[in-house]
Design an enzyme around this catalytic site. Structure first.
Site, PDB file in Angstrom:
ATOM      1  N   LYS A 190     -14.025  15.273 -10.143  1.00  0.00           N
ATOM      2  CA  LYS A 190     -13.385  16.171 -10.590  1.00  0.00           C
ATOM      3  C   LYS A 190     -11.575  15.368 -11.049  1.00  0.00           C
ATOM      4  CE  LYS A 190      -9.415  18.338  -9.474  1.00  0.00           C
ATOM      5  NZ  LYS A 190      -9.801  18.382 -11.139  1.00  0.00           N
ATOM      6  N   GLU A 221      -5.257   6.676  -3.230  1.00  0.00           N
ATOM      7  CA  GLU A 221      -3.604   5.737  -4.544  1.00  0.00           C
ATOM      8  C   GLU A 221      -2.902   7.025  -4.618  1.00  0.00           C
ATOM      9  OE1 GLU A 221      -3.810   2.718  -4.702  1.00  0.00           O
ATOM     10  OE2 GLU A 221      -5.858   2.306  -4.070  1.00  0.00           O
ATOM     11  N   CYS A 250       2.373   5.486 -11.249  1.00  0.00           N
ATOM     12  CA  CYS A 250       2.302   5.512 -10.239  1.00  0.00           C
ATOM     13  C   CYS A 250       3.046   4.532 -10.042  1.00  0.00           C
ATOM     14  CB  CYS A 250       0.965   5.144  -9.116  1.00  0.00           C
ATOM     15  SG  CYS A 250      -0.325   4.538 -10.163  1.00  0.00           S
ATOM     16  N   GLU A 273      10.367  10.428  -6.335  1.00  0.00           N
ATOM     17  CA  GLU A 273       9.210   9.575  -7.475  1.00  0.00           C
ATOM     18  C   GLU A 273       9.535  11.086  -8.306  1.00  0.00           C
ATOM     19  OE1 GLU A 273       4.653  10.491  -7.820  1.00  0.00           O
ATOM     20  OE2 GLU A 273       4.648   8.128  -8.312  1.00  0.00           O
TER      21      GLU A 273
HETATM   22  P1  NAD Z   1      -2.089  15.714  -7.969  1.00  0.00           P
HETATM   23  O1  NAD Z   1      -1.801  15.233  -6.374  1.00  0.00           O
HETATM   24  O2  NAD Z   1      -0.965  16.932  -8.283  1.00  0.00           O
HETATM   25  O3  NAD Z   1      -3.099  16.154  -8.421  1.00  0.00           O
HETATM   26  C1  NAD Z   1      -3.883  14.943  -8.687  1.00  0.00           C
HETATM   27  C2  NAD Z   1      -5.891  15.184  -8.458  1.00  0.00           C
HETATM   28  O4  NAD Z   1      -5.315  15.804  -7.413  1.00  0.00           O
HETATM   29  C3  NAD Z   1      -6.088  16.083  -9.529  1.00  0.00           C
HETATM   30  O5  NAD Z   1      -7.389  16.263 -10.527  1.00  0.00           O
HETATM   31  C4  NAD Z   1      -5.305  17.534  -8.770  1.00  0.00           C
HETATM   32  O6  NAD Z   1      -6.575  18.483 -10.023  1.00  0.00           O
HETATM   33  C5  NAD Z   1      -6.194  17.060  -7.480  1.00  0.00           C
HETATM   34  N1  NAD Z   1      -5.532  18.586  -6.371  1.00  0.00           N
HETATM   35  C6  NAD Z   1      -4.480  19.365  -6.545  1.00  0.00           C
HETATM   36  N2  NAD Z   1      -4.375  20.036  -5.355  1.00  0.00           N
HETATM   37  C7  NAD Z   1      -5.791  19.507  -5.083  1.00  0.00           C
HETATM   38  C8  NAD Z   1      -5.671  19.992  -3.611  1.00  0.00           C
HETATM   39  N3  NAD Z   1      -5.130  20.923  -2.749  1.00  0.00           N
HETATM   40  N4  NAD Z   1      -6.976  19.661  -3.200  1.00  0.00           N
HETATM   41  C9  NAD Z   1      -8.234  18.708  -3.499  1.00  0.00           C
HETATM   42  N5  NAD Z   1      -7.863  18.253  -5.355  1.00  0.00           N
HETATM   43  C10 NAD Z   1      -6.256  18.745  -4.938  1.00  0.00           C
HETATM   44  O7  NAD Z   1      -1.152  14.755  -9.031  1.00  0.00           O
HETATM   45  P2  NAD Z   1      -0.893  14.690 -10.579  1.00  0.00           P
HETATM   46  O8  NAD Z   1       0.133  15.251 -10.616  1.00  0.00           O
HETATM   47  O9  NAD Z   1      -2.788  14.515 -10.826  1.00  0.00           O
HETATM   48  O10 NAD Z   1      -0.875  13.193 -10.142  1.00  0.00           O
HETATM   49  C11 NAD Z   1       1.274  12.665 -10.293  1.00  0.00           C
HETATM   50  C12 NAD Z   1       0.293  11.783  -8.935  1.00  0.00           C
HETATM   51  O11 NAD Z   1      -0.446  10.949  -8.985  1.00  0.00           O
HETATM   52  C13 NAD Z   1       1.802  10.603  -9.019  1.00  0.00           C
HETATM   53  O12 NAD Z   1       2.026  10.981  -7.612  1.00  0.00           O
HETATM   54  C14 NAD Z   1       1.194   9.272  -9.126  1.00  0.00           C
HETATM   55  O13 NAD Z   1       2.304   8.916  -8.060  1.00  0.00           O
HETATM   56  C15 NAD Z   1       0.145   9.467  -8.718  1.00  0.00           C
HETATM   57  N6  NAD Z   1      -0.319   8.288  -9.126  1.00  0.00           N
HETATM   58  C16 NAD Z   1      -1.036   6.910  -8.018  1.00  0.00           C
HETATM   59  C17 NAD Z   1      -1.397   6.329  -9.094  1.00  0.00           C
HETATM   60  C18 NAD Z   1      -2.298   4.715  -8.487  1.00  0.00           C
HETATM   61  O14 NAD Z   1      -3.052   4.315  -8.470  1.00  0.00           O
HETATM   62  N7  NAD Z   1      -1.437   4.954  -6.487  1.00  0.00           N
HETATM   63  C19 NAD Z   1      -2.780   5.826  -9.763  1.00  0.00           C
HETATM   64  C20 NAD Z   1      -1.739   6.971 -10.727  1.00  0.00           C
HETATM   65  C21 NAD Z   1      -1.265   8.101 -10.240  1.00  0.00           C
END
Ligand code: NAD
Length: 454
Positions: free
Chosen positions: A152, A227, A261, A354
């Protein structure tokens, strides 16, 4: 329908059907049906297929990189690097199927050995900041280990995941092994997490959503790797090459417009060198080229969306201690000027949460013990850097900082061959390198009796 918006122009660049719970269920059923045949493919043939996928992405690198640059609003030079990493990741894990070794263990009365078995159907949920690169960090080891996948992508950036699915099918990956469902997290993502026929969730995204995924996965005791977010520190000691540290700092926090991140968004500088550091950093920030992602000279693009820009702006209120800011283009686009706040206390909101945008906090410290204390005074623990001319101090501080990925006199975080992941609320598990394979396999132990029967 999902309307995919180009952040630099605010225009819709594509429309595609939005998947829902039914599509997720169908994709899981397809992945489950494909699993027995895929796990039975010989390791050599699986490796060959993965190399073909790498070749297929490489053959279309420019086209896929352009799509990523437009959709995620990232500089084309960065997007090329990321798609290059996708190729490298598939090639690296193509070496894995023939090297998934078990152990033989000395025991009484027989022979004992272990197998690394695939887990089954893996649900992958990925964010919008490095859409295809992060996808490949999960897809490649999962496939190498013999699993099938439901992926997804983030709703904002689904396009390159769909291209990967096409490339994989053209390369000969059997139908049902990799299934992409572009849809919202709260429906599609959530269904994957609770689906009884999904064995594992590999998630990259925010800590808040990760927390919910961990709780949801508990219902079916799914394996999870997470992650999550970060609030990483660069620690610059007075004995460091200040010019080099200051020249490197902007890329480490303004790269990908801060939507990273690993962003080193807390810059801890020994008090006696704060002014020198800021002066040197300012000249790099002044030269930073913010603009059209497709312009070869661009170093920073827009933020991903208008609502995300509002969130980032909330960290720079009227009375914020802005030391200096870069510039942004006029006209449409979700632009946000690179901004350096100084001095900041580690208790300030900008230093604790963050931001996920181009905002850096410069925090002074007085000695090594205080630097370590401030660096660790966060719920996160993803990346970080130490700048010093003293090798013993570098290693001492590296051992003392609670974070998964550190660099010394450098800000580099991510390599295909080395483990990546977080301490504390930055996550669970590791991606990349050999460690990732542990998270896509189950260990099976077999005892074979050598006693005479009867
Ligand atoms: P997000 O958590 O909003 O979304 C990530 C994914 O989860 C998307 O595909 C979203 O549709 C899905 N999602 C959202 N709600 C969900 C639910 N209730 N159940 C299942 N899936 C759900 O994050 P974002 O805004 O897309 O990305 C930014 C975040 O990602 C930041 O916090 C960043 O630090 C983190 N990030 C971490 C890493 C790492 O490797 N540690 C890498 C990149 C980004």
């Amino acid at each position: 329908m999902i309307s995919v918006v180009e952040p630099a122009t605010e225009q819709v660049m594509a429309e595609l059907p939005r998947a829902g719970v039914e599509e997720v269920d169908a994709a899981v059923a397809a992945a489950r049906a494909a699993f027995p045949a895929w796990r039975a493919v010989t390791p050599g043939d699986r490796a060959t297929l993965m190399r073909r996928i790498a070749d297929g992405v490489e053959a279309r690198l420019e086209e896929i990189a352009t799509l990523e640059a437009r959709n995620a609003g990232k500089p084309i030079s960065d997007a090329r690097g990321e798609i290059g990493m996708v190729v490298e990741t598939f090639r690296y894990y193509a070496g894995a199927p023939e090297r998934l070794l078990g152990h033989t263990i000395p025991v009484a009365g027989g022979v004992d050995f272990t197998f690394r078995e695939p887990m089954g159907v893996i649900g992958l949920i990925v964010p919008w900041n490095f859409p295809l690169a992060i996808t490949s960090w999960k897809v490649a080891p999962a496939l190498a280990a013999g699993n099938t996948i439901v992926l997804k992508p983030a709703e904002l950036t689904p396009l390159t995941a769909l291209e990967l699915e096409r490339v994989a099918l053209e390369a000969g990956l059997p139908e049902g092994v990799l299934n992409v469902v572009p849809g919202p997290g709260r429906t599609c993502g959530n269904r994957l997490v609770e689906h009884p026929d999904v064995n594992k969730i590999a998630f990259t995204g925010s800590t808040e959503v990760g927390r919910g995924i961990m709780a949801g996965a508990a219902q079916t005791i799914k394996r999870v790797t997470l992650e999550l977010g970060g609030k990483s520190a660069t620690v610059v000691f007075a004995d460091a090459d200040i010019e080099a540290a200051a020249a490197a700092a902007p890329a480490a926090v303004f790269g990908n417009a801060g939507q990273d991140c690993c962003a080193r968004s807390r810059i801890l500088v020994e008090r006696s060198r704060v002014d020198d550091f800021l002066a040197a950093m300012q000249s790099t920030v002044n030269d930073l080229k913010v603009g059209d992602p497709l312009d070869e000279a661009t170093q920073m693009g827009p933020l991903i969306s208008s609502s995300h820009r509002e969130t980032v702006a909330s960290f720079v209120p009227e009375d914020a201690p802005v030391a200096f800011r870069g510039s942004v283009p006029d006209g449409p686009g979700f632009w946000f000027a690179p901004t350096v706040l100084s001095p900041v206390s580690n208790d300030d909101r900008a230093a604790r949460e963050e931001i996920f945008g181009p905002v850096a906090c410069v925090i002074p410290f007085d000695d090594e013990a205080e630097a370590i204390r401030i660096a660790n005074d966060t719920e996160y623990g993803l990346s970080g850097s130490i700048w010093t001319g003293n090798g013993s101090r570098a290693l001492r501080v590296a051992r003392a900082i609670d974070t998964g990925v550190l660099s010394i006199n450098s800000n580099s975080s991510v390599r295909v061959t080395t483990p990546f992941g977080g301490f504390k609320q930055s996550g669970v598990g590791r991606e990349l390198g050999p460690d990732a394979l542990d998270h896509y396999t189950e260990v099976k132990n077999v005892f074979y009796s050598t006693e005479e029967e009867g």
